[in-house]
Design an enzyme around this catalytic site. Structure first.
Site, PDB file in Angstrom:
ATOM      1  N   CYS A  14     -19.830 -26.556  35.486  1.00 39.64           N
ATOM      2  CA  CYS A  14     -20.688 -26.067  36.147  1.00 39.64           C
ATOM      3  C   CYS A  14     -19.957 -26.700  37.683  1.00 39.64           C
ATOM      4  CB  CYS A  14     -21.667 -27.413  36.027  1.00 39.64           C
ATOM      5  SG  CYS A  14     -20.729 -29.151  35.810  1.00 39.64           S
ATOM      6  N   CYS A  17     -17.363 -29.735  38.225  1.00 42.50           N
ATOM      7  CA  CYS A  17     -16.486 -29.566  36.870  1.00 42.50           C
ATOM      8  C   CYS A  17     -15.273 -28.851  38.504  1.00 42.50           C
ATOM      9  CB  CYS A  17     -15.965 -28.142  36.552  1.00 42.50           C
ATOM     10  SG  CYS A  17     -17.091 -28.475  34.552  1.00 42.50           S
ATOM     11  N   ASP A 466     -14.509  -3.295  73.676  1.00 40.12           N
ATOM     12  CA  ASP A 466     -13.122  -2.452  74.636  1.00 40.12           C
ATOM     13  C   ASP A 466     -13.599  -1.545  74.644  1.00 40.12           C
ATOM     14  OD1 ASP A 466     -10.536  -2.101  75.852  1.00 40.12           O
ATOM     15  OD2 ASP A 466     -10.141  -1.246  74.132  1.00 40.12           O
TER      16      ASP A 466
END
Length: 771
Positions: A14, A17, A466
């Site tokens: 989870c 952890c 550009d």
């Protein structure tokens, strides 16, 4: 001096952890770590004197496994392994993934471990479900409660509560040994509490008496005693948790398969020319400089340059670009694209981990490992969430007892509070959406550098474009050579091409190609020099020759065009041509006009950018007349012309100073500074490595329409993340008080908790349908 490493972390169940591991790693002196629960990876920056083994030892001391992650390298798979005859992605079928593991997969391969874990989880769920269904039915339907039914219920529920829930019990115990609590702690406590209460009621209470009957209610009733069983709660909650865990594991495997799918696109082998004879060799044996044959319908084995043949290349598998591109000698081709026409001979220029396909995989992987600011907030919440929930559960138990509601009401509220809490939804909210969004982007030729990019796309209001290679094709060709009186067009072109042969500028290439002669046939150039953004000069046949912008010749060399040349220059520029002047011996000898066609999709792309609320601005080193001619063709009214390479970054900064949030789109070396200066840098993938390295978004296909797609996908992904986080927070804020107040049974709590994680993952998976 620092070292960046990536670890595959095992044993996380989870978000808590991941938060614990990250906290432990960051406590190491000088270490910066980010642990991602969804990808099961840790990105760690180590200072001098700290090794990867030190970081691995810290992870293992926290109760998890870790190993260095191998760099992604294209796998040797045929295109048909990943796509059917119609080009559809067959890897989206999860069962197919389970059956067909890559041949190169070893026992330590993270993907293989995930698939094996899913297989085991599937078996555990199937057995637990088969045992749980009769337990729930007997508890819910009094008519099924035959004499001593409760003992059969115990016999069926016990394996589920112990063996079925064993992954939760084991993880909870391991974390407890290391002084931590996680989501598994809550599940384990809830299941064991329900099972333990039932054992107490059966052996020490009245629930074990023959003829015992129990009515099923979703809410506990005050006054109930120790004759009530919670076996169906222990079993059903375990099944709900296993369903949620399996759904989550399968979704994570699917979403992280973007990298595997990219790497599996490549060809398996190649027909290499050895002394004029074709030899079939594995793709891994190709080296730079090898020449290989690509027949119609075959994949290009690796990145290279065509040396013989003409054809059309279908790049849809790699870039998402549906229209094949015509190619011929000198053109670059990308590995994994398909030869749709004639026979080609290609010289390998990049192989293995250096190919564009491998680079794409690395960019996607780096993006998936990152964390957005909103995710870091969720991680901080998850880290303290479980202890708070345990405290709230204890408070609910004590509170109900103090008001005299009875043990069953107090117990029900406490267990429901434990089970309803869901930090997993918080931990999954950002990573799953990011995984799916970046994976989908990769299949469409859009590479997102990381979660911070998503937040930038939301704020952008101005796009600086550009011209050359972005709005236009970037392939200039000589349109016209105009000599001065007394000069010949051929001579002007020949002398100019000799000087320009020393330059790599697109205009120079067009002039050299227009001279219709190889570099060896042109006169030699001595003392060559270039002035960035202005022109070049050198000595040819004993004459000092300058080729460049007419303004540069006037200011730097004191050479001006005569009236006929000036009038012709004005007319050419009005037609959108780029014009350079040629001079030697102190006088203008002619002008050369080159043209760069506007891409057919540019006008549509500009319209779409406006539809996204963005203001387009064209920036170019060309003069005002040429720039405005191109801008008018594509629908841009804000033009910044005569901008030197360094000036592009100044344009970006000036717009930022006005309070605008700027995206810069470019493809050249001279765009790199502007791309890095912008709030959002977007590089066309056909551009230079410098431009791509400086960008936040990379577009693999050279199509301005992809800019709008990239911004839409990024915004959609960010919106999904925010929706996930809202749901995760709102769910916990609303559900926990309801459980504490006794409005939710543990059975409902378990179902709701599993549903919340499934909702977050399912919502993220919707991004796979982005077009």
């Amino acid at each position: 001096m620092t070292q960046h490493i990536e670890l595959d972390v095992g044993g996380m169940t989870c978000a808590s952890c991941a938060a614990r591991i990250e906290k432990k790693l960051n406590r190491m002196p000088g270490v910066e770590a980010s642990v991602n629960y969804a990808t099961e990876q840790a990105a760690v920056l180590l200072p001098v004197g700290t090794s990867a083994d030190d970081a691995i030892a810290v992870v293992e001391a926290t109760g998890y496994s870790a190993e260095l992650r191998a760099a992604p390298v294209p796998a040797a798979h045929d295109a048909h392994d990943a796509h059917d005859d119609h080009g559809h992605d067959t890897h989206s079928h999860f069962d197919h993934d389970l059956e067909l593991l890559p041949a190169a997969t070893g026992p330590t391969d993270p993907r293989a471990r995930r698939i094996e874990a899913i297989r085991m989880l599937t078996r555990r769920l199937a057995v637990s479900t088969a045992l749980t269904v009769p337990v729930v039915l007997m508890a819910m339907v009094p008519a099924l409660q035959f004499p001593n039914w409760q003992w059969l219920s115990l016999a069926l529920a016990a394996p589920v509560a112990i063996w079925g829930a064993w992954p939760f019990h084991r993880a909870a115990w391991m974390n407890l040994r290391h002084g931590g609590v996680t989501m598994d702690t809550l599940v384990s406590l809830g299941v064991l509490a329900a099972f333990g209460w039932s054992l107490f009621a059966l052996f020490l209470g009245d629930a074990g008496m023959p003829g015992m009957h129990m009515s099923f209610t979703l809410f506990a009733e005050p006054g109930s005693g120790a004759d009530e069983l919670y076996l169906e709660v222990a079993a059903a909650v375990t099944v709900f948790m296993l369903v949620g865990r399996l759904f989550e594991a399968r979704a994570k495997l699917r979403s992280t398969d973007a990298i595997a799918a990219l790497l599996e696109l490549g060809a398996k082998d190649a027909s290499v020319l050895r002394d004029g004879v074709e030899v079939r060799v594995p793709i891994g044996e190709l080296v730079v400089g090898d020449r290989f044959v690509v027949r119609p319908g075959e994949q290009v084995a690796t990145d290279g340059r065509i040396v013989q043949g003409e054809s059309a290349i279908d790049a849809s598998l790699v870039t998402g670009e549906s229209v094949p591109v015509e190619v011929g000698p000198g053109d670059a081709v990308v590995g994994a694209t398909v030869n749709a026409g004639g026979r080609l001979v290609v010289e390998a220029t990049r192989v293995g981990a250096d190919t564009e396909l491998a680079t794409m995989a690395r960019l996607v992987e780096e993006a998936q490992q990152g964390k957005a600011d909103v995710q870091r907030l969720a991680d901080r919440v998850s880290a303290v969430f479980v202890p708070i929930v345990i405290a709230l559960s204890a408070a609910a138990l004590v509170g109900w007892l103090l008001v005299g509601a009875g043990w069953e009401v107090a117990f029900t509220a406490a267990v429901a509070t434990l089970i309803i809490a869901c930090p997993c939804a918080l931990g999954l909210a950002t990573p799953t959406a990011l995984l799916v969004g970046t994976g989908r982007g990769a299949r469409l030729g859009i590479l997102i550098r990381g979660p911070q990019v998503l937040e930038s796309t939301k704020r952008v209001d101005t796009v600086v474009l550009d011209k050359t290679g972005t709005v236009t094709e970037g392939r200039m060709s000589l349109a016209e050579a105009v000599p001065a009186d007394g000069e010949s067009a051929a001579d002007v072109l020949r002398i100019a091409a000799a000087v320009e042969s020393g330059s790599e500028h697109p205009v120079a290439a067009a002039i050299v190609a227009g001279a219709d002669a190889s570099a060896d046939a042109l006169p030699a150039v001595e003392s060559f020099a270039a002035t960035a953004g202005d022109g070049v000069h050198g000595i040819v046949e004993g004459r000092l020759v300058a080729v460049g912008r007419p303004e540069w010749l006037a200011t730097a060399w004191g050479i001006r065009l005569d009236r006929p040349l000036a009038e012709r220059l004005t007319a050419l520029e009005a037609d959108g041509r780029t014009v350079v002047a040629v001079a030697w011996d102190g006088a203008a000898r002619g002008i050369l006009a080159v043209t760069d066609a506007v891409k057919p999709t540019s006008a549509d792309a500009i319209a779409r950018l406006r539809g996204l609320g963005l203001r387009p601005i064209l920036v170019t080193g060309d003069n005002e007349r040429v720039a405005r001619a191109v801008a008018a063709e594509i629908g841009i009214d804000d033009v910044r012309a005569d901008v030197r390479p360094a000036g592009k970054a100044d344009v970006v900064r000036a717009l930022q100073a006005e309070g605008r949030v700027v995206a810069m789109v470019g493809d050249g070396v001279n765009d790199a500074v502007a791309l890095a200066s912008a709030d959002l840098g977007i590089a066309m993938g056909t551009g230079t490595d410098a431009a791509i390295a400086a960008s936040d978004l990379t577009l693999v296909r050279s199509d301005l329409l992809a800019v709008g797609d990239a911004i839409r996908l990024s915004r959609r992904t960010l919106a999904t993340i925010k929706a996930n986080l809202f749901w995760a927070f709102a769910y916990n804020v609303a559900a926990i008080p309801l459980a504490m107040l006794g409005f939710l049974s543990p059975l409902l709590a378990g179902a709701a908790m599993a549903a919340s994680s499934m909702f977050v993952v399912a919502n993220s998976l919707r991004l796979r349908r982005f077009e």
